[in-house]
Design a protein around this motif. Structure first.
Motif, PDB file in Angstrom:
ATOM      1  N   PHE A   1       0.833  -1.207   0.000  1.00 50.55           N
ATOM      2  CA  PHE A   1       0.000   0.000   0.000  1.00 50.55           C
ATOM      3  C   PHE A   1       0.866   1.254   0.000  1.00 50.55           C
ATOM      4  N   LEU A   2       1.865   1.294   0.884  1.00 49.18           N
ATOM      5  CA  LEU A   2       2.747   2.466   0.941  1.00 49.18           C
ATOM      6  C   LEU A   2       3.512   2.638  -0.368  1.00 49.18           C
ATOM      7  N   ALA A   3       3.984   1.529  -0.932  1.00 48.50           N
ATOM      8  CA  ALA A   3       4.699   1.611  -2.206  1.00 48.50           C
ATOM      9  C   ALA A   3       3.775   2.160  -3.296  1.00 48.50           C
ATOM     10  N   GLY A   4       2.519   1.711  -3.271  1.00 51.53           N
ATOM     11  CA  GLY A   4       1.562   2.208  -4.255  1.00 51.53           C
ATOM     12  C   GLY A   4       1.314   3.699  -4.108  1.00 51.53           C
ATOM     13  N   GLN A   5       1.263   4.169  -2.875  1.00 50.57           N
ATOM     14  CA  GLN A   5       1.073   5.607  -2.653  1.00 50.57           C
ATOM     15  C   GLN A   5       2.262   6.408  -3.189  1.00 50.57           C
ATOM     16  N   LEU A   6       3.445   5.870  -3.022  1.00 50.65           N
ATOM     17  CA  LEU A   6       4.628   6.553  -3.560  1.00 50.65           C
ATOM     18  C   LEU A   6       4.597   6.584  -5.084  1.00 50.65           C
ATOM     19  N   VAL A   7       4.108   5.509  -5.692  1.00 55.23           N
ATOM     20  CA  VAL A   7       3.976   5.494  -7.152  1.00 55.23           C
ATOM     21  C   VAL A   7       2.984   6.561  -7.610  1.00 55.23           C
ATOM     22  N   VAL A   8       1.890   6.725  -6.853  1.00 56.44           N
ATOM     23  CA  VAL A   8       0.912   7.765  -7.174  1.00 56.44           C
ATOM     24  C   VAL A   8       1.566   9.138  -7.107  1.00 56.44           C
ATOM     25  N   TRP A   9       2.352   9.370  -6.071  1.00 57.37           N
ATOM     26  CA  TRP A   9       3.067  10.643  -5.965  1.00 57.37           C
ATOM     27  C   TRP A   9       3.964  10.863  -7.187  1.00 57.37           C
ATOM     28  N   LYS A  10       4.653   9.788  -7.591  1.00 52.32           N
ATOM     29  CA  LYS A  10       5.555   9.886  -8.739  1.00 52.32           C
ATOM     30  C   LYS A  10       4.771  10.233 -10.002  1.00 52.32           C
ATOM     31  N   GLN A  11       3.607   9.620 -10.171  1.00 46.76           N
ATOM     32  CA  GLN A  11       2.787   9.912 -11.338  1.00 46.76           C
ATOM     33  C   GLN A  11       2.346  11.373 -11.363  1.00 46.76           C
ATOM     34  N   LEU A  12       1.920  11.882 -10.215  1.00 51.93           N
ATOM     35  CA  LEU A  12       1.505  13.281 -10.148  1.00 51.93           C
ATOM     36  C   LEU A  12       2.673  14.224 -10.412  1.00 51.93           C
ATOM     37  N   HIS A  13       3.834  13.874  -9.870  1.00 51.31           N
ATOM     38  CA  HIS A  13       5.018  14.714 -10.077  1.00 51.31           C
ATOM     39  C   HIS A  13       5.395  14.755 -11.554  1.00 51.31           C
ATOM     40  N   GLU A  14       5.347  13.603 -12.211  1.00 49.27           N
ATOM     41  CA  GLU A  14       5.700  13.557 -13.633  1.00 49.27           C
ATOM     42  C   GLU A  14       4.681  14.301 -14.492  1.00 49.27           C
ATOM     43  N   ALA A  15       3.448  14.410 -13.978  1.00 51.16           N
ATOM     44  CA  ALA A  15       2.411  15.149 -14.713  1.00 51.16           C
ATOM     45  C   ALA A  15       2.400  16.628 -14.344  1.00 51.16           C
ATOM     46  N   ASP A  16       3.409  17.068 -13.572  1.00 56.86           N
ATOM     47  CA  ASP A  16       3.566  18.477 -13.187  1.00 56.86           C
ATOM     48  C   ASP A  16       2.469  18.975 -12.253  1.00 56.86           C
ATOM     49  N   TYR A  17       1.987  18.106 -11.387  1.00 59.50           N
ATOM     50  CA  TYR A  17       1.041  18.523 -10.346  1.00 59.50           C
ATOM     51  C   TYR A  17       1.812  18.615  -9.029  1.00 59.50           C
ATOM     52  N   PHE A  18       2.239  19.843  -8.718  1.00 58.79           N
ATOM     53  CA  PHE A  18       3.053  20.081  -7.535  1.00 58.79           C
ATOM     54  C   PHE A  18       2.224  20.782  -6.464  1.00 58.79           C
ATOM     55  N   ALA A  19       2.632  20.617  -5.223  1.00 54.81           N
ATOM     56  CA  ALA A  19       1.900  21.231  -4.115  1.00 54.81           C
ATOM     57  C   ALA A  19       1.919  22.754  -4.200  1.00 54.81           C
ATOM     58  N   THR A  20       2.978  23.314  -4.773  1.00 59.34           N
ATOM     59  CA  THR A  20       3.092  24.777  -4.856  1.00 59.34           C
ATOM     60  C   THR A  20       2.286  25.372  -6.004  1.00 59.34           C
ATOM     61  N   ARG A  21       1.790  24.523  -6.897  1.00 57.33           N
ATOM     62  CA  ARG A  21       1.065  25.022  -8.068  1.00 57.33           C
ATOM     63  C   ARG A  21      -0.437  24.797  -7.988  1.00 57.33           C
ATOM     64  N   SER A  22      -0.874  23.900  -7.152  1.00 56.45           N
ATOM     65  CA  SER A  22      -2.292  23.549  -7.108  1.00 56.45           C
ATOM     66  C   SER A  22      -2.704  23.275  -5.664  1.00 56.45           C
ATOM     67  N   ALA A  23      -3.776  23.956  -5.230  1.00 57.85           N
ATOM     68  CA  ALA A  23      -4.279  23.716  -3.876  1.00 57.85           C
ATOM     69  C   ALA A  23      -4.790  22.287  -3.737  1.00 57.85           C
ATOM     70  N   ALA A  24      -5.434  21.772  -4.778  1.00 62.81           N
ATOM     71  CA  ALA A  24      -5.943  20.406  -4.741  1.00 62.81           C
ATOM     72  C   ALA A  24      -4.790  19.413  -4.596  1.00 62.81           C
ATOM     73  N   ALA A  25      -3.714  19.637  -5.340  1.00 60.61           N
ATOM     74  CA  ALA A  25      -2.550  18.767  -5.236  1.00 60.61           C
ATOM     75  C   ALA A  25      -1.921  18.866  -3.850  1.00 60.61           C
ATOM     76  N   ALA A  26      -1.881  20.071  -3.294  1.00 58.77           N
ATOM     77  CA  ALA A  26      -1.308  20.253  -1.963  1.00 58.77           C
ATOM     78  C   ALA A  26      -2.071  19.442  -0.923  1.00 58.77           C
ATOM     79  N   PHE A  27      -3.406  19.476  -0.980  1.00 59.88           N
ATOM     80  CA  PHE A  27      -4.189  18.705  -0.028  1.00 59.88           C
ATOM     81  C   PHE A  27      -4.073  17.210  -0.298  1.00 59.88           C
ATOM     82  N   PHE A  28      -3.938  16.828  -1.553  1.00 55.56           N
ATOM     83  CA  PHE A  28      -3.720  15.419  -1.867  1.00 55.56           C
ATOM     84  C   PHE A  28      -2.443  14.932  -1.196  1.00 55.56           C
ATOM     85  N   TYR A  29      -1.359  15.673  -1.364  1.00 54.60           N
ATOM     86  CA  TYR A  29      -0.094  15.282  -0.751  1.00 54.60           C
ATOM     87  C   TYR A  29      -0.193  15.300   0.779  1.00 54.60           C
ATOM     88  N   LEU A  30      -0.889  16.293   1.325  1.00 49.34           N
ATOM     89  CA  LEU A  30      -1.015  16.405   2.777  1.00 49.34           C
ATOM     90  C   LEU A  30      -1.753  15.206   3.360  1.00 49.34           C
TER      91      LEU A  30
END
Length: 221
Positions: free
Chosen positions: A120-149
């Motif tokens: 499960f934890l590994a899968g969550q890290l993969v999700v983070w990697k996918q979002l990062h590669e798609a340029d969804y960063f915490a500093t650029r999107s409030a939705a992304a910030a709450f997702f990461y939080l």
């Protein structure tokens, strides 16, 4: 996290059911300690729940701003949810095995729960990697910030539980099925069920676009 790990080590993995039985005159004291350990876990879960409620409240307030824009929904979230649910079921099986005194089944259940939770934890890290590669960063999107939080705080709670799980698995081979040993397994299982319950609430916030609450849109990532 120090509080989480320290509490679990003290009340679960440091219990040594494989050791010699306590003297008869110590039995009343042990009986008094058992409910205290269980009550301590519920107090801790209440405090942890308050932390998540504060984060959700902040999210609800930020959601009302005009610039809110959901991010794409990672497909892997569904699989991760299934993995954590399976880990919780494995922990429930561990409780039944401990009550039966079936040490082999207990060890298998603990191993399965740990592997599934780690996945499960590994899968969550993969999700983070996918979002990062798609340029969804915490500093650029409030939705992304709450997702990461949300996923980070929950992931830290899961990682803290795995520390206790690892020690419990290491020593499970020497268990003797005492009352203290059963309590240790039950406390770990309760914590895993709590992790699943919290994740289901967070998952609903991530994907419930029909209710206007979603962090993620229906667009898959």
């Amino acid at each position: 996290m120090a509080v989480i790990v320290g509490w679990l080590l003290r009340h679960t993995v440091n219990v040594q059911p494989w050791g010699p039985e306590a003297p008869t005159d110590a039995a009343p004291r042990a009986e008094l300690a058992l409910p205290a350990a269980r009550a301590g876990l519920w107090v801790f879960l209440g405090v942890a729940s308050s932390l998540f409620v504060l984060f959700v409240s902040a999210y609800a307030m930020r959601l009302g701003f005009a610039d809110w824009s959901p991010i794409p929904r990672p497909r892997l979230l569904q699989l991760n949810t299934v993995l954590l649910a399976a880990a919780s079921l494995a922990m429930a099986a561990c409780v039944r095995a401990a009550r039966r005194g079936d040490e082999a089944a207990l060890r298998r259940g603990l191993l399965a729960a740990g592997v599934l939770t780690t996945a499960f934890l590994a899968g969550q890290l993969v999700v983070w990697k996918q979002l990062h590669e798609a340029d969804y960063f915490a500093t650029r999107s409030a939705a992304a910030a709450f997702f990461y939080l949300f996923t980070a705080v929950h992931g830290l709670h899961v990682a803290g539980g795995l520390v206790a799980w690892a020690r419990t698995l290491y020593r499970a081979g020497r268990a003797r099925g005492t009352r203290e040993g059963r309590l240790a397994v039950e406390l770990c299982a309760t914590y895993w069920h709590y992790l699943l319950a919290v994740w289901l609430v967070l998952y609903a916030l991530l994907v419930s676009e029909d209710l206007g609450l979603a962090i993620c849109s229906t667009t898959p990532l």
